[in-house]
Design an enzyme around this catalytic site. Sequence first.
Site, PDB file in Angstrom:
ATOM      1  N   ARG A  52       7.969 -13.115  -5.682  1.00 46.91           N
ATOM      2  CA  ARG A  52       6.773 -12.616  -6.375  1.00 46.91           C
ATOM      3  C   ARG A  52       5.858 -11.999  -5.320  1.00 46.91           C
ATOM      4  O   ARG A  52       6.094 -12.105  -4.122  1.00 46.91           O
ATOM      5  CB  ARG A  52       6.083 -13.679  -7.243  1.00 46.91           C
ATOM      6  CG  ARG A  52       6.109 -15.093  -6.814  1.00 46.91           C
ATOM      7  CD  ARG A  52       5.385 -15.369  -5.536  1.00 46.91           C
ATOM      8  NE  ARG A  52       4.025 -14.869  -5.547  1.00 46.91           N
ATOM      9  CZ  ARG A  52       3.305 -14.628  -4.483  1.00 46.91           C
ATOM     10  NH1 ARG A  52       3.818 -14.839  -3.256  1.00 46.91           N
ATOM     11  NH2 ARG A  52       2.081 -14.184  -4.551  1.00 46.91           N
ATOM     12  N   ALA A  54       3.389  -8.225  -5.073  1.00 49.83           N
ATOM     13  CA  ALA A  54       3.711  -6.825  -5.379  1.00 49.83           C
ATOM     14  C   ALA A  54       4.703  -6.188  -4.389  1.00 49.83           C
ATOM     15  O   ALA A  54       5.761  -5.679  -4.801  1.00 49.83           O
ATOM     16  CB  ALA A  54       2.422  -6.019  -5.480  1.00 49.83           C
ATOM     17  N   ARG A  95       8.753  -6.826 -14.263  1.00 51.89           N
ATOM     18  CA  ARG A  95       7.350  -7.238 -14.402  1.00 51.89           C
ATOM     19  C   ARG A  95       6.514  -5.958 -14.482  1.00 51.89           C
ATOM     20  O   ARG A  95       6.815  -4.985 -13.793  1.00 51.89           O
ATOM     21  CB  ARG A  95       6.896  -8.120 -13.221  1.00 51.89           C
ATOM     22  CG  ARG A  95       7.578  -9.494 -13.209  1.00 51.89           C
ATOM     23  CD  ARG A  95       6.987 -10.413 -12.151  1.00 51.89           C
ATOM     24  NE  ARG A  95       5.665 -10.906 -12.519  1.00 51.89           N
ATOM     25  CZ  ARG A  95       4.871 -11.562 -11.672  1.00 51.89           C
ATOM     26  NH1 ARG A  95       5.256 -11.779 -10.413  1.00 51.89           N
ATOM     27  NH2 ARG A  95       3.692 -12.003 -12.056  1.00 51.89           N
ATOM     28  N   GLN A 197      -0.290 -20.360  -6.697  1.00 56.49           N
ATOM     29  CA  GLN A 197       0.160 -19.619  -5.503  1.00 56.49           C
ATOM     30  C   GLN A 197      -0.707 -19.933  -4.286  1.00 56.49           C
ATOM     31  O   GLN A 197      -0.231 -19.910  -3.158  1.00 56.49           O
ATOM     32  CB  GLN A 197       0.113 -18.101  -5.772  1.00 56.49           C
ATOM     33  CG  GLN A 197       1.191 -17.588  -6.709  1.00 56.49           C
ATOM     34  CD  GLN A 197       0.707 -17.511  -8.131  1.00 56.49           C
ATOM     35  OE1 GLN A 197      -0.186 -18.248  -8.550  1.00 56.49           O
ATOM     36  NE2 GLN A 197       1.285 -16.620  -8.916  1.00 56.49           N
ATOM     37  N   ASP A 238      -2.151  -5.737  -6.885  1.00 56.13           N
ATOM     38  CA  ASP A 238      -0.885  -5.368  -7.537  1.00 56.13           C
ATOM     39  C   ASP A 238      -0.866  -3.908  -7.921  1.00 56.13           C
ATOM     40  O   ASP A 238       0.203  -3.312  -8.071  1.00 56.13           O
ATOM     41  CB  ASP A 238      -0.650  -6.244  -8.763  1.00 56.13           C
ATOM     42  CG  ASP A 238      -0.235  -7.635  -8.315  1.00 56.13           C
ATOM     43  OD1 ASP A 238      -1.114  -8.435  -7.954  1.00 56.13           O
ATOM     44  OD2 ASP A 238       0.992  -7.886  -8.263  1.00 56.13           O
ATOM     45  N   ASN A 248      -5.309  -7.512  -9.714  1.00 52.94           N
ATOM     46  CA  ASN A 248      -4.764  -8.570  -8.845  1.00 52.94           C
ATOM     47  C   ASN A 248      -4.727  -9.858  -9.666  1.00 52.94           C
ATOM     48  O   ASN A 248      -5.109  -9.879 -10.849  1.00 52.94           O
ATOM     49  CB  ASN A 248      -5.625  -8.721  -7.579  1.00 52.94           C
ATOM     50  CG  ASN A 248      -4.960  -9.605  -6.534  1.00 52.94           C
ATOM     51  OD1 ASN A 248      -3.779  -9.411  -6.219  1.00 52.94           O
ATOM     52  ND2 ASN A 248      -5.671 -10.586  -6.014  1.00 52.94           N
ATOM     53  N   LYS A 249      -4.275 -10.914  -9.042  1.00 47.70           N
ATOM     54  CA  LYS A 249      -4.087 -12.201  -9.720  1.00 47.70           C
ATOM     55  C   LYS A 249      -5.314 -12.618 -10.516  1.00 47.70           C
ATOM     56  O   LYS A 249      -6.448 -12.462 -10.055  1.00 47.70           O
ATOM     57  CB  LYS A 249      -3.740 -13.241  -8.656  1.00 47.70           C
ATOM     58  CG  LYS A 249      -3.514 -14.646  -9.148  1.00 47.70           C
ATOM     59  CD  LYS A 249      -2.496 -14.743 -10.259  1.00 47.70           C
ATOM     60  CE  LYS A 249      -1.161 -14.120  -9.926  1.00 47.70           C
ATOM     61  NZ  LYS A 249      -0.277 -13.959 -11.088  1.00 47.70           N
TER      62      LYS A 249
HETATM   63  O1  MRU Z   1       2.144 -13.282 -10.062  1.00 44.60           O
HETATM   64  P1  MRU Z   1       2.289 -12.999  -8.581  1.00 44.60           P
HETATM   65  O2  MRU Z   1       2.404 -14.235  -7.765  1.00 44.60           O
HETATM   66  O3  MRU Z   1       3.383 -12.006  -8.313  1.00 44.60           O
HETATM   67  O4  MRU Z   1       0.917 -12.306  -8.203  1.00 44.60           O
HETATM   68  C1  MRU Z   1       0.731 -11.883  -6.872  1.00 44.60           C
HETATM   69  C2  MRU Z   1      -0.618 -11.354  -6.603  1.00 44.60           C
HETATM   70  O5  MRU Z   1      -1.437 -11.212  -7.477  1.00 44.60           O
HETATM   71  C3  MRU Z   1      -0.895 -10.914  -5.193  1.00 44.60           C
HETATM   72  O6  MRU Z   1      -2.235 -11.108  -4.867  1.00 44.60           O
HETATM   73  C4  MRU Z   1      -0.566  -9.416  -5.079  1.00 44.60           C
HETATM   74  O7  MRU Z   1       0.732  -9.167  -5.535  1.00 44.60           O
HETATM   75  C5  MRU Z   1      -0.714  -8.919  -3.700  1.00 44.60           C
HETATM   76  S1  MRU Z   1       0.615  -9.499  -2.690  1.00 44.60           S
HETATM   77  C6  MRU Z   1       0.501  -8.782  -1.163  1.00 44.60           C
END
Ligand code: MRU
Length: 348
Positions: A52, A54, A95, A197, A238, A248-249
Site C-alpha cells: 500500500r 501510492a 485501487r 498505518q 495519493d 491523502n489518508k
Molecule cells: O491506504 P493506504 O495505506 O495505501 O494510504 C496511503 C497514504 O495515504 C499515504 O499517505 C500516501 O499514499 C502517500 S505514500 C508515500
Amino acid sequence: MQEREYDTIRALRWADDALWLLDQRLLPVRTDWVRCTSAASVTRAIRDMVVRGAPAIGIAAAYGVVLAVMAHYGRGAANWRQAVEGELRELAAARPTAVNLGWAVARMRKALDELWGDPREALLEEAQRIHREDLEANYRMGDLGAALLDGAAVLTHCNAGALATGGYGTALGVVRSGWARGTIRKVYAGETRPWLQGARLTAWELVEEGIPVHLLCDGAAATLMRRSAVQWVVVGADRVAANGDVANKIGTYALAVLARHHGVRFMVVAPTTTVDLATPAGRDIPIEMRAAEELRTCGGRPVAPDRAEAWNPVFDVTPAELIDVLVTERGVVEHPTPARLAELLAGL
Ligand code: MRU
C-alpha cells in the site's frame, strides 16, 4: 549513489522471476514476504493492502505488467497482447485514489507498445527504472523538505515511508533526512484508524531505523498543537489535483484545518508521479470507500456491534489553500496554485 543514513527498509523486491512484497497487513508483529508470480496476484495484493502507499502500488503494478507479459508472451498465443491488456486494466483498477497506479501502468503500456520481438527483458528494465527513479526522487525530496525545517517537532499521518514507496519515503524521507542533519528534533505519528498505518507501519519503520517516535491517537492532534508541541505537519499524498488540492489518508484534512487554526505549518511531500494535471480539482478525485468491517473490527477483533452501519472513506481532500508547501523532486512549491503546478511539470 551515496550511502544514506536511516535507510534500511524495503517493501518490494524482484527476484527469481517474481515480485516479493513485505506483507504490510502483518506488521509490526510479523515480517513475512508474499511471492507474486502473476499479474492477478499483484492486483489482489494491492486490493488487499499487502502492499500500500501510492508510489509502492505503482511500482508493484509495473512489476505486475512484467508478470502479465511473461505469462502471455511466454505461452506463445497469437493474441497475447490482448490478454496482457485485460490484466493491465485489472491492475490499474485495483485501487482508485492513488494516481501513481494508473500512471505506472500507462508508462509500462507505452513501453510495451513500442517494443517488437521478445519484450520481457526490456519491460523488466522499465519496471526497475520506475522503482529506482522513485527511490532517487525520495532522496531528493527528503533533502529539500528537511532544509525547510529548523529544529522542528513534526507530526506525520498514515505511513508515507519506505514501506509506501520504493524506499526512504516521501514524508518519512523528510523525517529521515531531517533527523540525520538535525533539522528535526522530535517526531510524532498519529495512529491512523482504521488500518493503523501510523501505529503499525510508521512507528515500526522509525523504531527499526533508530529514530525516536511518539505515537498519539488521532484525536490527540488538536491538543498537541494547542500546546505548541509541533511546528510542522508533514504528510504524503495519493493524488495532487491541477489546482493543488491533495488527496491523502483520511484524517489529513482534519490535521490541515487544525494546523491552520494553531499556526502550525503544513507540508505535503509527493513525487511528480503523484501530480495529476488531468484531474482539475480535489472534488474530481475518486475517493476509495472500503468495507464497514474495517471500522467494526481492529486486528480481527470486534470493536463495535456488527449491526452498526459504518461510513468508511479511506482518503480525504485537503484544499490547496491549507497547504503551505508542496515538496517534489523537481523543487519546492509554496502555496500551490494551478500556474505553479503547471510550471513545475512543464516539459514532463
Ligand atoms: O491506504 P493506504 O495505506 O495505501 O494510504 C496511503 C497514504 O495515504 C499515504 O499517505 C500516501 O499514499 C502517500 S505514500 C508515500
